[in-house]
Motif scaffolding. Structure first.
Motif, PDB file in Angstrom:
ATOM      1  N   THR A   1       0.668  -1.527   0.312  1.00  0.00           N
ATOM      2  CA  THR A   1      -0.224  -0.385  -0.062  1.00  0.00           C
ATOM      3  C   THR A   1       1.183   1.145  -0.148  1.00  0.00           C
ATOM      4  O   THR A   1       0.291   2.423  -0.789  1.00  0.00           O
TER       5      THR A   1
ATOM      6  N   SER B   1      -7.376  -2.352  -3.946  1.00  0.00           N
ATOM      7  CA  SER B   1      -7.660  -3.695  -3.408  1.00  0.00           C
ATOM      8  C   SER B   1      -8.558  -5.271  -4.271  1.00  0.00           C
ATOM      9  O   SER B   1      -8.562  -6.256  -4.705  1.00  0.00           O
TER      10      SER B   1
ATOM     11  N   ASN C   1      -3.092  -7.279  -3.513  1.00  0.00           N
ATOM     12  CA  ASN C   1      -3.041  -7.925  -1.827  1.00  0.00           C
ATOM     13  C   ASN C   1      -2.582  -6.963  -1.338  1.00  0.00           C
ATOM     14  O   ASN C   1      -1.873  -6.779  -0.943  1.00  0.00           O
ATOM     15  N   ASP C   2      -3.347  -5.170  -1.254  1.00  0.00           N
ATOM     16  CA  ASP C   2      -2.205  -4.450  -0.489  1.00  0.00           C
ATOM     17  C   ASP C   2      -3.228  -4.798   0.775  1.00  0.00           C
ATOM     18  O   ASP C   2      -3.389  -6.408   1.813  1.00  0.00           O
TER      19      ASP C   2
ATOM     20  N   ALA D   1      -6.928  -5.493   1.296  1.00  0.00           N
ATOM     21  CA  ALA D   1      -7.116  -7.173   1.565  1.00  0.00           C
ATOM     22  C   ALA D   1      -6.607  -8.076   2.196  1.00  0.00           C
ATOM     23  O   ALA D   1      -7.237  -9.541   2.276  1.00  0.00           O
TER      24      ALA D   1
END
Length: 232
Positions: A22, A173, A178-179, A182
């Protein structure tokens, strides 16, 4: 909490990795939007009819369409766009990170460009007249005289854009990145402990926001030092 320490720290490690993704996406998108926005803002100061028409269409589209739709457009249609515009013959796999970064960049570059327009309009005309009288080259004029004053005038708006980009970053996401959001959703679903992981994710954004204010104050003091002395 029905988690063993090993499970808890394992999931927190996953959240840490998601937070790093992120942060990388957020910083890359903001820096690119800032650079692109400044360039667009300077170019579109031209009174050329074609440039102005392109600017109005671009600004209206980017400011009127939700960022999520732009992310989806670039993620699901990015390969077709690259093939159609640039004539690429092979298939290009656009990742969620790339689509999100491109989308946030082109959306918020429009806002940065609008800030540049406003800041330039609020600058005293004597600054431009002095540059012309000294016969300064355009690059020197903008880099050493105009842009430092533009940044000072636009800084409050840039801080707002910084915070908005941060809050819009988790939208990626939804395209499969896949931050932090998520991974916290996955951890919450797997453990049935939503409050623990969602609060942990929220704390990340709160910490970034809390660190932004002192940094913005220091930047404002830095860019306003000469101005303050001039008014003294």
């Amino acid at each position: 909490m029905n988690l063993t320490p090993e499970q808890f720290w394992g999931y927190m490690g996953q959240l840490g990795h998601g937070a790093l993704i992120t942060l990388q996406l957020f910083l890359a998108s903001f820096v690119l939007a800032l650079v692109l926005g400044i360039v667009i803002g300077i170019v579109t100061l031209s009174k050329n009819v074609v440039i102005q028409a392109i600017w109005r269409v671009y600004a209206s589209a980017m400011m009127g369409v939700p960022s999520l739709l732009v992310i989806f457009l670039l993620y699901y249609g990015g390969s077709a766009i690259l093939t159609g515009i640039f004539g690429m013959s092979r298939y290009i796999d656009v990742t969620p990170f790339q689509a999100g970064m491109a989308a946030l960049t082109i959306v918020y570059a429009a806002y940065v460009a609008e800030l540049v327009h406003g800041a330039v309009r609020n600058m005293p005309k004597g600054q431009f007249e002095a540059c012309a009288a000294l016969a300064l080259p355009p690059v020197v004029r903008w880099v050493y005289v105009i842009l430092p004053q533009v940044i000072r005038l636009a800084l409050p708006g840039l801080v707002n854009i910084w915070l908005i980009v941060l809050k819009d970053t988790p939208l990626v996401s939804l395209a499969g990145l896949n931050d932090l959001v998520a991974t916290s959703k996955i951890a919450a679903g797997a453990t049935k402990e939503p409050f623990i992981f969602f609060i942990a994710a929220a704390l990340f954004f709160v910490i970034i926001n809390a660190a932004t204010m002192p940094l913005a104050d220091r930047l404002e003091q830095r860019f306003g030092r000469g101005h303050a002395r001039g008014n003294a």
